[in-house]
Write a protein that holds these residues in place. Structure first.
Motif, PDB file in Angstrom:
ATOM      1  N   ALA A  74       0.929  -1.080   0.005  1.00 14.92           N
ATOM      2  CA  ALA A  74       0.012  -0.056   0.090  1.00 14.92           C
ATOM      3  C   ALA A  74       1.099   1.300   0.029  1.00 14.92           C
ATOM      4  O   ALA A  74       1.684   1.317   0.805  1.00 14.92           O
ATOM      5  CB  ALA A  74      -0.793   0.043   1.179  1.00 14.92           C
ATOM      6  N   GLU A  75       0.607   2.127  -0.928  1.00 16.59           N
ATOM      7  CA  GLU A  75       1.179   3.409  -1.074  1.00 16.59           C
ATOM      8  C   GLU A  75       0.238   4.675  -0.831  1.00 16.59           C
ATOM      9  O   GLU A  75      -0.489   4.690  -1.466  1.00 16.59           O
ATOM     10  CB  GLU A  75       1.963   3.556  -2.491  1.00 16.59           C
ATOM     11  CG  GLU A  75       3.043   2.506  -2.650  1.00 16.59           C
ATOM     12  CD  GLU A  75       3.803   2.739  -3.884  1.00 16.59           C
ATOM     13  OE1 GLU A  75       4.096   4.025  -4.269  1.00 16.59           O
ATOM     14  OE2 GLU A  75       4.167   1.658  -4.369  1.00 16.59           O
ATOM     15  N   GLU A  76       0.355   5.139   0.036  1.00 19.68           N
ATOM     16  CA  GLU A  76      -0.429   6.428   0.556  1.00 19.68           C
ATOM     17  C   GLU A  76      -0.722   7.282  -0.650  1.00 19.68           C
ATOM     18  O   GLU A  76      -1.695   7.710  -1.009  1.00 19.68           O
ATOM     19  CB  GLU A  76       0.112   7.032   1.842  1.00 19.68           C
ATOM     20  CG  GLU A  76      -0.862   8.308   2.180  1.00 19.68           C
ATOM     21  CD  GLU A  76      -0.313   9.038   3.429  1.00 19.68           C
ATOM     22  OE1 GLU A  76      -0.993  10.088   3.832  1.00 19.68           O
ATOM     23  OE2 GLU A  76       0.509   8.470   4.109  1.00 19.68           O
ATOM     24  N   ALA A  77       0.304   7.756  -1.128  1.00 18.20           N
ATOM     25  CA  ALA A  77       0.029   8.661  -2.419  1.00 18.20           C
ATOM     26  C   ALA A  77      -0.867   8.283  -3.590  1.00 18.20           C
ATOM     27  O   ALA A  77      -1.551   8.999  -4.060  1.00 18.20           O
ATOM     28  CB  ALA A  77       1.370   9.123  -2.890  1.00 18.20           C
ATOM     29  N   LEU A  78      -0.771   6.847  -3.851  1.00 18.87           N
ATOM     30  CA  LEU A  78      -1.407   6.136  -4.667  1.00 18.87           C
ATOM     31  C   LEU A  78      -2.861   6.081  -4.244  1.00 18.87           C
ATOM     32  O   LEU A  78      -3.768   6.259  -5.198  1.00 18.87           O
ATOM     33  CB  LEU A  78      -0.800   5.021  -5.217  1.00 18.87           C
ATOM     34  CG  LEU A  78       0.391   5.040  -5.959  1.00 18.87           C
ATOM     35  CD1 LEU A  78       0.910   3.659  -6.338  1.00 18.87           C
ATOM     36  CD2 LEU A  78       0.281   5.801  -7.150  1.00 18.87           C
ATOM     37  N   LEU A  79      -3.038   5.793  -2.954  1.00 16.57           N
ATOM     38  CA  LEU A  79      -4.448   5.672  -2.351  1.00 16.57           C
ATOM     39  C   LEU A  79      -5.020   6.909  -2.288  1.00 16.57           C
ATOM     40  O   LEU A  79      -6.121   7.065  -2.654  1.00 16.57           O
ATOM     41  CB  LEU A  79      -4.231   5.084  -1.089  1.00 16.57           C
ATOM     42  CG  LEU A  79      -3.838   3.553  -0.859  1.00 16.57           C
ATOM     43  CD1 LEU A  79      -3.547   3.284   0.557  1.00 16.57           C
ATOM     44  CD2 LEU A  79      -4.820   2.700  -1.675  1.00 16.57           C
ATOM     45  N   ARG A  80      -4.472   8.207  -2.035  1.00 15.56           N
ATOM     46  CA  ARG A  80      -5.028   9.395  -2.028  1.00 15.56           C
ATOM     47  C   ARG A  80      -5.327   9.641  -3.534  1.00 15.56           C
ATOM     48  O   ARG A  80      -6.610  10.223  -3.702  1.00 15.56           O
ATOM     49  CB  ARG A  80      -4.122  10.401  -1.455  1.00 15.56           C
ATOM     50  CG  ARG A  80      -3.889  10.504  -0.119  1.00 15.56           C
ATOM     51  CD  ARG A  80      -3.155  11.178   0.653  1.00 15.56           C
ATOM     52  NE  ARG A  80      -2.772  11.242   2.301  1.00 15.56           N
ATOM     53  CZ  ARG A  80      -3.806  11.536   2.861  1.00 15.56           C
ATOM     54  NH1 ARG A  80      -4.806  12.123   2.446  1.00 15.56           N
ATOM     55  NH2 ARG A  80      -3.566  11.314   4.304  1.00 15.56           N
ATOM     56  N   ALA A  82      -6.270   7.950  -5.764  1.00 13.68           N
ATOM     57  CA  ALA A  82      -7.503   7.048  -6.119  1.00 13.68           C
ATOM     58  C   ALA A  82      -8.803   7.465  -5.431  1.00 13.68           C
ATOM     59  O   ALA A  82      -9.712   7.113  -5.708  1.00 13.68           O
ATOM     60  CB  ALA A  82      -7.248   5.692  -5.816  1.00 13.68           C
ATOM     61  N   GLY A  83      -8.616   8.641  -4.560  1.00 14.52           N
ATOM     62  CA  GLY A  83      -9.708   9.008  -3.928  1.00 14.52           C
ATOM     63  C   GLY A  83      -9.774   9.001  -2.510  1.00 14.52           C
ATOM     64  O   GLY A  83     -10.879   9.790  -1.904  1.00 14.52           O
ATOM     65  N   PRO A  87     -13.767  13.518   0.257  1.00 16.19           N
ATOM     66  CA  PRO A  87     -15.036  13.577   0.508  1.00 16.19           C
ATOM     67  C   PRO A  87     -15.733  13.491  -1.033  1.00 16.19           C
ATOM     68  O   PRO A  87     -15.413  14.095  -1.977  1.00 16.19           O
ATOM     69  CB  PRO A  87     -15.639  14.754   1.072  1.00 16.19           C
ATOM     70  CG  PRO A  87     -14.452  15.307   1.784  1.00 16.19           C
ATOM     71  CD  PRO A  87     -13.203  14.866   1.010  1.00 16.19           C
ATOM     72  N   LEU A  88     -16.791  12.935  -1.198  1.00 11.89           N
ATOM     73  CA  LEU A  88     -17.523  12.452  -2.497  1.00 11.89           C
ATOM     74  C   LEU A  88     -18.357  13.722  -2.881  1.00 11.89           C
ATOM     75  O   LEU A  88     -18.682  14.048  -3.851  1.00 11.89           O
ATOM     76  CB  LEU A  88     -18.434  11.411  -2.444  1.00 11.89           C
ATOM     77  CG  LEU A  88     -17.702   9.941  -2.479  1.00 11.89           C
ATOM     78  CD1 LEU A  88     -18.757   8.589  -2.249  1.00 11.89           C
ATOM     79  CD2 LEU A  88     -16.763   9.806  -3.627  1.00 11.89           C
ATOM     80  N   SER A  89     -19.009  14.447  -1.661  1.00 17.42           N
ATOM     81  CA  SER A  89     -19.569  15.698  -2.159  1.00 17.42           C
ATOM     82  C   SER A  89     -19.359  16.957  -0.956  1.00 17.42           C
ATOM     83  O   SER A  89     -18.641  16.649  -0.152  1.00 17.42           O
ATOM     84  CB  SER A  89     -21.251  15.420  -2.181  1.00 17.42           C
ATOM     85  OG  SER A  89     -21.653  14.441  -1.440  1.00 17.42           O
TER      86      SER A  89
END
Length: 89
Positions: A74-80, A82-83, A87-89
């Motif tokens: 798991a890589e934090e930068a890539l997870l971030r 990806a969203g 927040p979605l809205s």
């Protein structure tokens, strides 16, 4: 004196790990000395951390992490990216 190639496979005992173990066994030659290491064992977990293993299955060949097994986890930068954390809205 017989020379051998030391192959260590870090495994969690899952199907994916079992498939990797079988693949290595299928392509191994008489010069290959294969060891299966249980990542759930505390000593093996510590060793995996020292080596830099981020996911399993992981394969070491003569003490070096195989190219196919490095740079994962798991890589934090890539997870971030990806969203996650947004927040979605």
């Amino acid at each position: 004196m017989t020379q051998t190639r030391r192959i260590e496979i870090f495994s969690a005992g899952c199907t994916v790990c079992d498939n990797a173990i079988q693949m290595v066994r299928n392509i191994a030659c008489p010069s290959c000395d294969i060891s299966i290491l249980d990542i759930t064992d505390t000593a093996m977990t510590k060793r995996a951390d020292q080596i830099g293993i981020n996911s399993v299955p992981a394969i070491l060949i003569d003490g070096e992490l195989a190219e196919c097994c490095s740079g994962r986890g798991a890589e934090e930068a890539l997870l971030r990216k990806a969203g996650i954390g947004q927040p979605l809205s």
